[in-house]
Design a protein around this motif. Structure first.
Motif, PDB file in Angstrom:
ATOM      1  N   LYS A 134      -8.465   4.956  -2.528  1.00 31.92           N
ATOM      2  CA  LYS A 134     -10.565   4.246  -2.256  1.00 31.92           C
ATOM      3  C   LYS A 134     -10.341   3.205  -2.857  1.00 31.92           C
ATOM      4  CE  LYS A 134     -10.319   5.135  -7.340  1.00 31.92           C
ATOM      5  NZ  LYS A 134     -11.194   5.688  -8.768  1.00 31.92           N
ATOM      6  N   TYR A 135      -8.857   2.445  -2.414  1.00 27.61           N
ATOM      7  CA  TYR A 135      -9.155   0.791  -2.848  1.00 27.61           C
ATOM      8  C   TYR A 135      -9.055   0.386  -1.836  1.00 27.61           C
ATOM      9  CZ  TYR A 135      -7.412   1.330  -7.076  1.00 27.61           C
ATOM     10  OH  TYR A 135      -6.968   2.364  -8.111  1.00 27.61           O
ATOM     11  N   HIS A 136      -9.880  -0.822  -1.061  1.00 30.19           N
ATOM     12  CA  HIS A 136      -9.947  -2.260  -0.374  1.00 30.19           C
ATOM     13  C   HIS A 136      -8.554  -2.838  -0.300  1.00 30.19           C
ATOM     14  CE1 HIS A 136     -14.356  -2.130   0.535  1.00 30.19           C
ATOM     15  NE2 HIS A 136     -14.458  -1.259  -0.225  1.00 30.19           N
ATOM     16  N   PHE A 137      -8.259  -2.870   1.293  1.00 28.84           N
ATOM     17  CA  PHE A 137      -7.177  -3.423   1.775  1.00 28.84           C
ATOM     18  C   PHE A 137      -6.291  -5.453   2.166  1.00 28.84           C
ATOM     19  CE2 PHE A 137      -2.953  -3.344   4.119  1.00 28.84           C
ATOM     20  CZ  PHE A 137      -1.757  -3.324   2.844  1.00 28.84           C
ATOM     21  N   THR A 138      -6.565  -5.789   0.608  1.00 29.72           N
ATOM     22  CA  THR A 138      -6.339  -6.906   1.371  1.00 29.72           C
ATOM     23  C   THR A 138      -5.000  -7.655   1.706  1.00 29.72           C
ATOM     24  OG1 THR A 138      -8.869  -7.249   1.107  1.00 29.72           O
ATOM     25  CG2 THR A 138      -7.146  -9.197   1.778  1.00 29.72           C
ATOM     26  N   TYR A 139      -4.637  -7.680   2.625  1.00 27.37           N
ATOM     27  CA  TYR A 139      -2.908  -7.802   3.125  1.00 27.37           C
ATOM     28  C   TYR A 139      -2.261  -9.160   3.929  1.00 27.37           C
ATOM     29  CZ  TYR A 139       1.749  -6.260   4.641  1.00 27.37           C
ATOM     30  OH  TYR A 139       3.308  -5.995   4.215  1.00 27.37           O
ATOM     31  N   GLU A 140      -1.358 -10.522   3.749  1.00 24.93           N
ATOM     32  CA  GLU A 140      -0.744 -11.332   4.421  1.00 24.93           C
ATOM     33  C   GLU A 140       0.401 -10.655   4.520  1.00 24.93           C
ATOM     34  OE1 GLU A 140      -0.088 -13.330   6.464  1.00 24.93           O
ATOM     35  OE2 GLU A 140       0.032 -15.262   5.747  1.00 24.93           O
ATOM     36  N   GLU A 141       0.787 -10.108   5.769  1.00 22.00           N
ATOM     37  CA  GLU A 141       2.290  -9.750   6.169  1.00 22.00           C
ATOM     38  C   GLU A 141       3.397 -10.490   7.006  1.00 22.00           C
ATOM     39  OE1 GLU A 141       2.507  -7.451  10.685  1.00 22.00           O
ATOM     40  OE2 GLU A 141       0.498  -7.254   9.740  1.00 22.00           O
ATOM     41  N   GLY A 142       2.824 -11.471   7.188  1.00 21.49           N
ATOM     42  CA  GLY A 142       3.892 -12.338   7.274  1.00 21.49           C
ATOM     43  C   GLY A 142       4.424 -12.123   8.715  1.00 21.49           C
ATOM     44  N   VAL A 143       5.514 -13.249   9.009  1.00 21.31           N
ATOM     45  CA  VAL A 143       5.964 -13.116  10.662  1.00 21.31           C
ATOM     46  C   VAL A 143       7.463 -12.960  10.379  1.00 21.31           C
ATOM     47  CG1 VAL A 143       4.482 -14.567  11.831  1.00 21.31           C
ATOM     48  CG2 VAL A 143       7.221 -15.277  10.461  1.00 21.31           C
ATOM     49  N   ILE A 144       8.410 -12.337   9.508  1.00 21.28           N
ATOM     50  CA  ILE A 144       9.606 -11.851   8.856  1.00 21.28           C
ATOM     51  C   ILE A 144       9.630 -10.442   8.976  1.00 21.28           C
ATOM     52  CG2 ILE A 144      11.830 -11.952   8.109  1.00 21.28           C
ATOM     53  CD1 ILE A 144      10.597 -15.046   6.555  1.00 21.28           C
ATOM     54  N   PRO A 145       9.935  -9.701   9.847  1.00 22.15           N
ATOM     55  CA  PRO A 145       9.842  -8.744  10.592  1.00 22.15           C
ATOM     56  C   PRO A 145      11.132  -8.022   9.372  1.00 22.15           C
ATOM     57  CG  PRO A 145      10.657  -9.341  11.897  1.00 22.15           C
ATOM     58  CD  PRO A 145      10.742 -10.306  11.585  1.00 22.15           C
ATOM     59  N   GLY A 146       9.848  -7.049   8.058  1.00 22.75           N
ATOM     60  CA  GLY A 146      10.033  -5.893   7.349  1.00 22.75           C
ATOM     61  C   GLY A 146      10.879  -6.549   5.964  1.00 22.75           C
ATOM     62  N   ARG A 147       9.994  -8.047   5.728  1.00 23.05           N
ATOM     63  CA  ARG A 147      10.126  -8.531   4.433  1.00 23.05           C
ATOM     64  C   ARG A 147       9.058  -9.004   4.285  1.00 23.05           C
ATOM     65  NH1 ARG A 147      15.243 -11.479   4.844  1.00 23.05           N
ATOM     66  NH2 ARG A 147      14.468 -12.411   2.615  1.00 23.05           N
ATOM     67  N   ASN A 148       9.310  -9.678   2.952  1.00 30.65           N
ATOM     68  CA  ASN A 148       7.620  -9.983   2.718  1.00 30.65           C
ATOM     69  C   ASN A 148       6.613  -9.208   2.342  1.00 30.65           C
ATOM     70  OD1 ASN A 148       9.678 -11.936   2.046  1.00 30.65           O
ATOM     71  ND2 ASN A 148       9.137 -13.756   2.790  1.00 30.65           N
ATOM     72  N   GLY A 149       5.343 -10.279   2.797  1.00 31.67           N
ATOM     73  CA  GLY A 149       4.182  -9.400   2.855  1.00 31.67           C
ATOM     74  C   GLY A 149       3.099  -9.041   1.310  1.00 31.67           C
ATOM     75  N   VAL A 150       2.524  -9.456   1.287  1.00 29.98           N
ATOM     76  CA  VAL A 150       1.802  -9.937   0.176  1.00 29.98           C
ATOM     77  C   VAL A 150      -0.082  -9.163   0.463  1.00 29.98           C
ATOM     78  CG1 VAL A 150       2.803 -10.667  -1.111  1.00 29.98           C
ATOM     79  CG2 VAL A 150       0.985 -12.473   0.715  1.00 29.98           C
ATOM     80  N   ALA A 151      -0.041  -8.253  -0.948  1.00 34.31           N
ATOM     81  CA  ALA A 151      -1.597  -7.362  -1.398  1.00 34.31           C
ATOM     82  C   ALA A 151      -2.165  -7.753  -2.232  1.00 34.31           C
ATOM     83  CB  ALA A 151      -1.026  -6.842  -0.342  1.00 34.31           C
ATOM     84  N   VAL A 152      -4.092  -7.740  -1.543  1.00 31.86           N
ATOM     85  CA  VAL A 152      -4.226  -7.213  -3.299  1.00 31.86           C
ATOM     86  C   VAL A 152      -5.411  -6.062  -2.705  1.00 31.86           C
ATOM     87  CG1 VAL A 152      -6.252  -8.334  -4.914  1.00 31.86           C
ATOM     88  CG2 VAL A 152      -4.230  -9.644  -3.824  1.00 31.86           C
ATOM     89  N   LEU A 153      -5.340  -5.174  -4.073  1.00 25.17           N
ATOM     90  CA  LEU A 153      -5.896  -4.016  -3.837  1.00 25.17           C
ATOM     91  C   LEU A 153      -7.108  -4.395  -5.086  1.00 25.17           C
ATOM     92  CD1 LEU A 153      -3.829  -0.832  -3.991  1.00 25.17           C
ATOM     93  CD2 LEU A 153      -4.107  -1.916  -1.754  1.00 25.17           C
ATOM     94  N   THR A 154      -8.780  -3.568  -4.340  1.00 25.33           N
ATOM     95  CA  THR A 154     -10.064  -3.920  -4.795  1.00 25.33           C
ATOM     96  C   THR A 154     -10.539  -2.813  -4.084  1.00 25.33           C
ATOM     97  OG1 THR A 154     -10.691  -4.561  -2.847  1.00 25.33           O
ATOM     98  CG2 THR A 154      -9.795  -6.321  -4.906  1.00 25.33           C
TER      99      THR A 154
END
Length: 304
Positions: free
Chosen positions: A50-70
């Protein structure tokens, strides 16, 4: 308001290990995620319920990626790259939106596209929530001894890169905190900072003084972030002068069972928000074979 931070070490792996059950049972209002480790199109459909997903995946394949669920759509979104995925419950699109990008602190451009930072203004509370994945780094060249390291010696390259990040991020964080205040909001920085601040944050702290994540200069940098007027380590205020609660354990067999951990995942809040914390802790799984990640969620209940 229940708010959590969780380095999931890959959303697809975390889903297989019970992430959806945790999310459904704990019912946090907000979750900061780190190391999502998936392009937007590969994020499992419906994994966030049921969450809204706001995501910054970055450009490094298979690495990193940060998000906030609200629970509600964010009132505003900011990333260092100037783009983000904003997905409502039930949606599966992978198109990012372009954001109005503010100035970055000197030295931060090097890291801007790596998927390490995202912040949102909550729609239902006067809070700006940020999710950070800080580089792990390494040790300086003079401490590197071949044969006594898990990684190959690199002459201090990873160490120097992390120190550049720390220097630039401290300036950016001051700017974010002041801008949040100007908007009438508290700031809550959460995430995997890859630094254990004090001796109470590392089980084997005496042996860790020359390890990345517990170097004196890293801990001094952490000191510089905290004060009664700037940011407060919320979980530590709930557990003063005691070991832990740890939030990361190696995958080495026995480390989790013996609680040989580090506390490297934090809620750092502006003082007004920190004062509202009524309960805090780590959702440590009951057994090693039930771990969702090498990290555990850090959850705080705020009386808002």
């Amino acid at each position: 308001m229940r708010i959590a931070t969780f380095n999931i070490n890959g959303i697809r792996a975390a889903q297989r290990r019970g992430f959806e059950d945790w999310l459904r049972e704990r019912q946090p209002d907000v979750v900061a995620l780190q190391e999502v480790r998936a392009p937007a199109a590969a994020v499992p459909p419906g994994v966030f319920g049921k969450y809204h997903f706001t995501y910054e995946e970055g450009v490094i394949p298979g690495r990193n990626g940060v998000a906030v669920l609200t629970m509600d759509p964010p009132a505003a979104v900011r990333t260092w790259s100037g783009t983000a995925l904003v997905r409502a419950p039930g949606e599966d699109h992978s198109d990012t939106i372009t954001l109005e990008r503010g100035p970055l602190a000197r030295g931060l451009r090097e890291f801007a596209d790596e998927g390490r930072y995202i912040e949102v203004d909550l729609a239902d509370a006067p809070i700006t929530v940020a999710s950070l994945y800080l580089p792990k780094g390494g040790i300086p060249a003079h401490l590197q001894k071949p044969g006594r390291m898990r990684d190959e010696p690199d002459g201090g390259i990873r160490y120097a890169r992390k120190m550049r990040f720390l220097d630039a991020f401290a300036r950016q964080l001051t700017r974010s905190r002041r801008e949040a205040r100007a908007r009438g909001r508290e700031l809550l920085l959460m995430g995997d900072l890859n630094i254990a601040h004090t001796r109470y944050d590392v089980r084997n702290w005496r042996r860790s003084n020359q390890a990345e994540g517990f170097l004196p200069e890293e801990r001094e940098w952490f000191d510089s972030l905290l004060s009664p007027r700037t940011l407060v380590d919320v979980v530590r205020t709930q557990y003063p002068g005691v070991d832990g609660p740890y939030s990361w354990w190696s995958w080495i067999p026995g480390s989790f069972t013996r609680d040989v951990g580090w506390r490297i995942d934090y809620h750092l809040a502006t003082p007004g928000l920190a004062r509202t914390a009524v309960a805090a802790g780590t959702d440590r799984e009951p057994a090693e074979d039930r771990r969702m990640s090498d990290h555990a969620p850090v959850v705080v209940d705020y009386d808002i």
